[in-house]
Design an enzyme around this catalytic site. Structure first.
Site, short mmCIF file in Angstrom:
data_model
loop_
_atom_site.label_atom_id
_atom_site.label_comp_id
_atom_site.label_asym_id
_atom_site.label_seq_id
_atom_site.Cartn_x
_atom_site.Cartn_y
_atom_site.Cartn_z
N GLY A 1 0.77 -1.23 0.00
CA GLY A 1 0.00 0.00 0.00
C GLY A 1 0.80 1.28 0.00
O GLY A 1 0.30 2.32 0.44
N SER A 2 2.04 1.27 -0.48
CA SER A 2 2.81 2.53 -0.48
C SER A 2 2.20 3.54 -1.44
O SER A 2 2.18 4.74 -1.17
CB SER A 2 4.28 2.28 -0.84
OG SER A 2 4.43 1.88 -2.19
N LEU B 1 -4.41 -7.11 -7.04
CA LEU B 1 -4.00 -8.23 -7.91
C LEU B 1 -5.16 -9.03 -8.48
O LEU B 1 -4.95 -10.07 -9.08
CB LEU B 1 -3.04 -9.15 -7.13
CG LEU B 1 -1.75 -8.48 -6.65
CD1 LEU B 1 -0.86 -9.50 -5.95
CD2 LEU B 1 -1.00 -7.83 -7.81
N LYS B 2 -6.37 -8.59 -8.26
CA LYS B 2 -7.51 -9.31 -8.80
C LYS B 2 -8.11 -8.53 -9.97
O LYS B 2 -8.04 -7.29 -9.99
CB LYS B 2 -8.59 -9.49 -7.72
CG LYS B 2 -8.15 -10.35 -6.53
CD LYS B 2 -7.79 -11.75 -6.99
CE LYS B 2 -7.41 -12.65 -5.83
NZ LYS B 2 -6.85 -13.94 -6.30
N ASN C 1 -5.27 2.62 -12.78
CA ASN C 1 -4.38 1.60 -12.26
C ASN C 1 -2.94 2.08 -12.47
O ASN C 1 -2.65 2.82 -13.42
CB ASN C 1 -4.58 0.27 -12.97
CG ASN C 1 -3.61 -0.81 -12.47
OD1 ASN C 1 -3.48 -1.03 -11.28
ND2 ASN C 1 -2.88 -1.43 -13.39
N HIS D 1 0.83 0.52 -13.08
CA HIS D 1 1.53 -0.73 -13.41
C HIS D 1 3.02 -0.41 -13.46
O HIS D 1 3.41 0.64 -13.99
CB HIS D 1 1.03 -1.26 -14.76
CG HIS D 1 1.69 -2.53 -15.18
ND1 HIS D 1 1.35 -3.76 -14.65
CD2 HIS D 1 2.71 -2.76 -16.06
CE1 HIS D 1 2.13 -4.70 -15.21
NE2 HIS D 1 2.96 -4.12 -16.05
N ASP E 1 -4.45 -4.49 -17.93
CA ASP E 1 -3.41 -3.58 -18.46
C ASP E 1 -3.61 -3.17 -19.91
O ASP E 1 -2.66 -2.77 -20.58
CB ASP E 1 -2.02 -4.24 -18.31
CG ASP E 1 -1.75 -4.63 -16.89
OD1 ASP E 1 -1.04 -5.62 -16.67
OD2 ASP E 1 -2.28 -3.95 -15.99
N GLU F 1 6.55 5.87 -9.22
CA GLU F 1 5.11 5.58 -9.14
C GLU F 1 4.42 6.56 -8.19
O GLU F 1 3.35 7.12 -8.49
CB GLU F 1 4.90 4.15 -8.64
CG GLU F 1 5.26 3.07 -9.62
CD GLU F 1 4.95 1.70 -9.05
OE1 GLU F 1 3.91 1.53 -8.38
OE2 GLU F 1 5.74 0.78 -9.32
N1 LIG Z 1 -10.25 -5.32 -15.26
C1 LIG Z 1 -9.00 -5.05 -14.82
N2 LIG Z 1 -8.63 -5.47 -13.60
C2 LIG Z 1 -7.37 -5.20 -13.14
C3 LIG Z 1 -6.45 -4.51 -13.96
C4 LIG Z 1 -6.88 -4.08 -15.27
O1 LIG Z 1 -6.11 -3.43 -16.01
N3 LIG Z 1 -8.16 -4.38 -15.65
N4 LIG Z 1 -5.14 -4.27 -13.50
C5 LIG Z 1 -4.71 -5.15 -12.42
C6 LIG Z 1 -3.39 -4.81 -11.86
N5 LIG Z 1 -2.38 -5.57 -12.61
C7 LIG Z 1 -1.46 -4.88 -13.32
O2 LIG Z 1 -1.35 -3.66 -13.27
C8 LIG Z 1 -2.37 -6.98 -12.60
C9 LIG Z 1 -2.67 -7.63 -11.42
C10 LIG Z 1 -2.67 -9.03 -11.39
C11 LIG Z 1 -2.36 -9.76 -12.54
C12 LIG Z 1 -2.40 -11.26 -12.49
O3 LIG Z 1 -1.87 -11.90 -13.37
N6 LIG Z 1 -3.06 -11.77 -11.45
C13 LIG Z 1 -3.10 -13.24 -11.26
C14 LIG Z 1 -3.65 -13.55 -9.88
C15 LIG Z 1 -2.69 -13.00 -8.82
C16 LIG Z 1 -3.21 -13.33 -7.45
O4 LIG Z 1 -4.43 -13.48 -7.28
O5 LIG Z 1 -2.37 -13.40 -6.56
C17 LIG Z 1 -4.04 -13.90 -12.26
O6 LIG Z 1 -5.03 -13.27 -12.66
O7 LIG Z 1 -3.76 -15.06 -12.54
C18 LIG Z 1 -2.03 -9.12 -13.70
C19 LIG Z 1 -2.02 -7.72 -13.74
C20 LIG Z 1 -5.75 -5.20 -11.31
N7 LIG Z 1 -7.02 -5.57 -11.89
N1 GAR Z 2 0.37 -5.37 -12.11
C1 GAR Z 2 0.06 -4.75 -10.84
C2 GAR Z 2 1.35 -4.45 -10.11
O1 GAR Z 2 2.32 -5.16 -10.22
N2 GAR Z 2 1.32 -3.37 -9.35
C3 GAR Z 2 2.48 -2.97 -8.62
O2 GAR Z 2 2.41 -3.48 -7.30
C4 GAR Z 2 3.18 -2.62 -6.48
C5 GAR Z 2 2.32 -2.25 -5.30
O3 GAR Z 2 3.14 -1.58 -4.38
P1 GAR Z 2 2.40 -0.81 -3.16
O4 GAR Z 2 1.44 -1.81 -2.54
O5 GAR Z 2 3.55 -0.46 -2.26
O6 GAR Z 2 1.69 0.39 -3.72
C6 GAR Z 2 3.52 -1.37 -7.31
O7 GAR Z 2 4.86 -1.45 -7.80
C7 GAR Z 2 2.57 -1.47 -8.46
O8 GAR Z 2 3.05 -0.87 -9.65
#
Ligand SMILES: Nc1nc2c(c(=O)[nH]1)N[C@@H](CN(C=O)c1ccc(C(=O)N[C@@H](CCC(=O)O)C(=O)O)cc1)CN2
Ligand code: GAR
Length: 404
Positions: free
Chosen positions: A175-176, A279-280, A296, A298, A339, A368
């Site tokens: 959560g930074s 991450l969901k 979001n 990334h 993404d 970020e």
């Molecule tokens: N509808 C959307 N939902 C989310 C997005 C998005 O762009 N559209 N961004 C993600 C954040 N993210 C990248 O920025 C990202 C997060 C997670 C994954 C991923 O592969 N997750 C795994 C499961 C991981 C877990 O549950 O521990 C998976 O789906 O298999 C990819 C990209 C947030 N939501």
């Molecule tokens: N694809 C999603 C992803 O990788 N997001 C990344 O998770 C970290 C969260 O850090 P934080 O919890 O300290 O903000 C951040 O680096 C963010 O870009």
């Protein structure tokens, strides 16, 4: 009907409860709750002792039950060949022509969907100062209209006449970025208030850290661990921000469904959703209910190194393995896929020859925190303009003819 209300001693030394509630912008409410709604998260490390108290409350009025949002399909992206965005397609009247590109700009977000989201809440609530401060917890679809957030200190001319936007931040780990946004809101850099923290990892720090960084980092300093990692939900609890658990899962049975989340966000009158290490996948119903209103961050220069499987250190490992000389964070709008939404802002950092994934992650994370706050500030001040080809631009705070 009863709910658990956790009372905590939040006030700092010598601070009155009301002053404390205003400082942390926490609603002082007790309210009817529908049966079977997700329990709130008990604050863990609140400064004082948390006292658990069971109270019986009247059943909620029928109007509170499961009102469902009526999501409207998002407007189609204007075709690159379109002369101008179709009327009512979610873009306000043209704002200006941008000399440099010769394109036309439109405003957003879609006022229709926003109006729907703002439909007045039918939740009634009883607000009375609690004897010892209130930890929090709204139950999702019976959340009372929040305590009018105190105007953050540092409000300046920018905020005159600008309605403070209501923000929900989604995290899975440390959560930074959430903390950076929250601090920017409190300082007045962001003209908004964080009114909810949504997480799929409400408090299991180990799992959350493993989740985000993909490996155990046992044995190193706990302070570094907390600072560097799993603290999103903890920071929210410390600051009286309601924590909502989404989605429901085996590890988080207290989580709520997508429908309940939509309801909770509407009851909270959330204007914008900010994903920050969440991450969901965001369900399409939420994307449709918040067109051009979900951001979001990334940790790579999208579209490179994005999509399913690319999160946390996995991203930086892939960047290093690719031989890329540059990387950096991308702030983008969220659509129904991972993404692939429109890029709003990026920063560039060098990838050094002997970088480890952790070193690159740290360098990117520093950027970020800045680029996300700048993007959120622009979003809250309605400084996002959409080029006719669908690319969102940020209008400069100081020069209205300058865009990035
Ligand atoms: N509808 C959307 N939902 C989310 C997005 C998005 O762009 N559209 N961004 C993600 C954040 N993210 C990248 O920025 C990202 C997060 C997670 C994954 C991923 O592969 N997750 C795994 C499961 C991981 C877990 O549950 O521990 C998976 O789906 O298999 C990819 C990209 C947030 N939501
Ligand atoms: N694809 C999603 C992803 O990788 N997001 C990344 O998770 C970290 C969260 O850090 P934080 O919890 O300290 O903000 C951040 O680096 C963010 O870009």
């Amino acid at each position: 009907m009863s709910i658990l209300v956790y009372l905590c001693n939040i006030p700092q030394s010598g601070e009155s409860t009301l002053a404390c509630l205003q400082r942390v912008q926490i609603p002082s409410v007790s309210f009817p709750a529908a049966a079977g709604t997700a329990a709130c998260q008990r604050p863990r490390a609140a400064p004082g002792r948390c006292q658990r108290r069971r109270r019986s409350l009247p059943a909620p009025p029928p109007a509170v039950a499961r009102a469902r949002p009526s999501a409207t399909a998002p407007p189609p992206w204007p075709s690159p060949n379109a002369r101008s965005a179709p009327a009512g397609a979610g873009n306000l009247p043209m704002e200006a022509a941008v000399a440099s590109t010769g394109s036309r700009l439109c405003c957003s977000p879609n006022p229709v969907a926003k109006q729907q989201r703002r439909r007045s809440s039918r939740v009634s609530f009883v607000s009375r100062p609690q004897p010892r401060g209130v930890c929090c917890k709204c139950l999702p679809h019976s959340y009372a209209r929040g305590y009018a957030p105190a105007v953050a200190k540092g409000g300046d001319a920018r905020s005159v006449g600008v309605e403070r936007k209501r923000l929900a931040v989604f995290v899975s780990g440390g959560g930074s970025n959430f903390r950076a946004i929250h601090e920017a809101a409190l300082s007045g850099v962001v003209i908004g208030d964080v009114v909810a923290l949504v997480t799929d990892k409400p408090g299991d720090r180990d799992a959350c850290f493993l989740q985000l960084f993909g490996f155990p980092r046992w044995g190193f300093d706990v302070v570094e661990w907390i600072d560097a990692g799993c603290g999103g939900a903890e920071h929210a609890r410390h600051n009286g921000i309601p924590v909502v658990v989404f989605p429901k899962s085996k590890s988080s049975p207290e989580g709520i469904s997508a429908d309940e989340l939509l309801n909770a966000l509407r009851e909270l009158r959330v204007d914008f959703i900010l994903l920050a290490g969440y991450l969901k996948r965001i369900p399409i119903e939420l994307v449709q209910m918040y067109p051009k209103s979900i951001l979001n961050i990334h940790p790579s220069l999208l579209p490179a190194f994005g999509g399913k499987g690319y999160y946390g250190l996995k991203v930086h490992k892939a960047v290093i393995a690719s031989g890329a000389r540059y990387s950096g964070p991308t702030v983008h709008f969220v659509d129904e896929h991972y993404d692939t939404g429109r890029t709003l802002a990026q920063r560039v950092v060098p990838v050094l020859p002997n970088d480890t994934p952790e070193q690159l992650a740290t360098r990117v994370l520093q950027e970020e925190h800045q680029v996300y706050v700048e993007a959120v500030a622009a979003l809250c001040e309605d400084r996002i303009v959409w080029r006719e080809d669908g690319v969102p631009l940020i209008k400069s705070q100081t020069n209205p003819n300058e865009y990035t």
